[in-house]
Scaffold this active site. Sequence first.
Site, mmCIF file in Angstrom:
data_model
loop_
_atom_site.group_PDB
_atom_site.id
_atom_site.type_symbol
_atom_site.label_atom_id
_atom_site.label_comp_id
_atom_site.label_asym_id
_atom_site.label_seq_id
_atom_site.Cartn_x
_atom_site.Cartn_y
_atom_site.Cartn_z
ATOM 1 N N GLN A 1 -28.180 -19.801 25.698
ATOM 2 C CA GLN A 1 -29.058 -20.753 26.389
ATOM 3 C C GLN A 1 -30.000 -21.467 25.418
ATOM 4 O OE1 GLN A 1 -28.753 -21.539 29.536
ATOM 5 N NE2 GLN A 1 -27.482 -19.868 30.297
ATOM 6 N N ASP B 1 -28.563 -13.668 21.058
ATOM 7 C CA ASP B 1 -27.686 -14.314 22.020
ATOM 8 C C ASP B 1 -28.223 -15.729 22.239
ATOM 9 O OD1 ASP B 1 -26.580 -15.373 24.296
ATOM 10 O OD2 ASP B 1 -26.826 -13.575 25.525
ATOM 11 N N CYS C 1 -26.249 -13.054 36.636
ATOM 12 C CA CYS C 1 -25.711 -12.048 35.701
ATOM 13 C C CYS C 1 -26.847 -11.434 34.890
ATOM 14 C CB CYS C 1 -24.655 -12.628 34.772
ATOM 15 S SG CYS C 1 -23.267 -13.351 35.636
ATOM 16 N N HIS D 1 -28.793 -11.064 29.674
ATOM 17 C CA HIS D 1 -27.604 -11.320 30.484
ATOM 18 C C HIS D 1 -26.727 -10.059 30.412
ATOM 19 C CE1 HIS D 1 -23.634 -13.110 31.343
ATOM 20 N NE2 HIS D 1 -24.287 -14.107 31.918
ATOM 21 N N LYS E 1 -21.534 -24.425 27.270
ATOM 22 C CA LYS E 1 -22.935 -24.722 27.636
ATOM 23 C C LYS E 1 -23.514 -25.789 26.709
ATOM 24 C CE LYS E 1 -23.745 -19.962 29.145
ATOM 25 N NZ LYS E 1 -23.629 -19.939 30.595
HETATM 26 N N1 C6P Z 1 -24.851 -17.487 31.623
HETATM 27 C C1 C6P Z 1 -25.585 -18.572 33.650
HETATM 28 O O1 C6P Z 1 -25.381 -19.176 34.704
HETATM 29 P P1 C6P Z 1 -20.208 -16.762 28.669
HETATM 30 O O2 C6P Z 1 -19.888 -16.491 30.107
HETATM 31 O O3 C6P Z 1 -19.592 -15.740 27.756
HETATM 32 O O4 C6P Z 1 -19.946 -18.159 28.264
HETATM 33 O O5 C6P Z 1 -21.794 -16.615 28.533
HETATM 34 C C2 C6P Z 1 -22.403 -15.403 28.860
HETATM 35 C C3 C6P Z 1 -23.881 -15.511 28.695
HETATM 36 C C4 C6P Z 1 -24.493 -14.741 27.723
HETATM 37 N N2 C6P Z 1 -25.820 -14.839 27.503
HETATM 38 C C5 C6P Z 1 -26.600 -15.679 28.196
HETATM 39 C C6 C6P Z 1 -28.057 -15.764 27.875
HETATM 40 C C7 C6P Z 1 -26.036 -16.469 29.196
HETATM 41 O O6 C6P Z 1 -26.810 -17.305 29.889
HETATM 42 C C8 C6P Z 1 -24.651 -16.381 29.468
HETATM 43 C C9 C6P Z 1 -24.021 -17.169 30.568
HETATM 44 C C10 C6P Z 1 -24.425 -18.331 32.714
HETATM 45 O O7 C6P Z 1 -26.695 -18.177 33.346
HETATM 46 C C11 C6P Z 1 -23.206 -17.842 33.426
HETATM 47 S S1 C6P Z 1 -23.371 -16.215 34.027
#
Ligand code: C6P
Length: 415
Positions: A212, A209, A373, A132, A235
């Site tokens: 997910q 990370d 992203c 991401h 999430k």
């Molecule tokens: N992915 C998706 O629709 P935040 O925005 O900080 O809560 O998470 C960022 C982020 C970081 N790593 C991974 C693997 C992610 O999937 C995400 C967030 C969402 O896939 C929103 S872009």
Amino acid sequence: MTAGNRATASTLNLEKIRSDFPILSQTVNGQSLVYLDNGATSQKPQSVIDAIVDYYTTTNSNVHRGVHTLSQRATDSYEGARTKIQRFINASDDKEIIFTRNTTEGINLVAYSYGRKNIGPGDDIIVSNMEHHSNIVPWQMLCEENGANLLVVPIDDTGSLVMDEYQKMLTPRTKLVSITHVSNALGTIQNAKQIVRMAHDIGSPVLLDGAQAVPHMPVDMQDLDCDFYVFSGHKLFGPTGIGVLYGKAEYLEAMPPFLGGGEMIKSVTFEKTIYNDLPYKFEGGTPDIAGAVGLGAAIDYVTNLGFDQITAHEEELLRYGTELLSCIDGVTIVGTAAHKAGILSFVMDKAHPHDIGTILDEQGIAIRTGHHCAQPVMHRFQIPATARASFAFYNNKEDIDALVKGIDRVIEVFS
Ligand code: C6P
């Protein structure tokens, strides 16, 4: 999910579970809502909503600051949530749990604090081709600033990491490996333990990370042995605005603070500031107390269901969805790794993902379309975007049937 390809059949009471999530019972565009955008953010059970309302109704006060009853109650609630998180991810100490706003902030904290102190010109930071943007841009910013190199482990056509290439990149120059546990664009579940072991063999710390991963599978810090782990509450069926950075105490102790201000200090004079102990050293300013309480309630909810059940159910959904989508002419699934979480990314011969998303929305079906992203993943597969259905434990086979019906409608419109 094919994590370990479990055979256990799920006995989740989906009717009851779905009734715990008030948002799911509404209609959108005149149709029953089919929510398949859990990768972007998940829905919240009533118990999480109630915990937040209850906090503001009965407890609201600032933490660690007052001797009055409400302040002590608020502090207990906030610190209670930290302990729940510690147990949830099996960290060895609750001082290793730092509250952040989200995954993005957790990674930026490590890049700013650990990175600026420990990574210099000519050093290597390793990421993968399936990150991401949150796990790319902070490292690029660091590399631009201090002359380190960003190395990218390639992925194969299934969306799996090419481990031989990863092995070759690990050298004495490696100062950090920062890799996603589960890909948001492809669904790939990484062999995180092996990634960590290989990096440790050459003395490099590892950040995973887990944005997910945590909604879908149990994660165990002591078993994974990673040095940093980050995720977002929203999430994981908790509120937005709260996230977690786990760090091994030995790393966090040695890192300088990220944000300076109240809460993160022991004493301040104009001559010298003494920083607070962990975890407060990294929690400058008034934190999202209600967010932490809500996240604690979300953890209670998933813990009650049990990950054996959640994983088995999502595996079944993924298997069912993969079979059905694979049979539709003109649909190609992007991301076919052997071990996947409940994410189905796909493209269609005749329709752009944005058109797919719009037509599905007309039928009350929420999916995400775009690059998610994760533009380097799109470049790797030479596509501009995908349509992505991402599952949570409250999804059922009817949701997937609705998705398939929706895709049939897209085919009709574009034929
Ligand atoms: N992915 C998706 O629709 P935040 O925005 O900080 O809560 O998470 C960022 C982020 C970081 N790593 C991974 C693997 C992610 O999937 C995400 C967030 C969402 O896939 C929103 S872009």
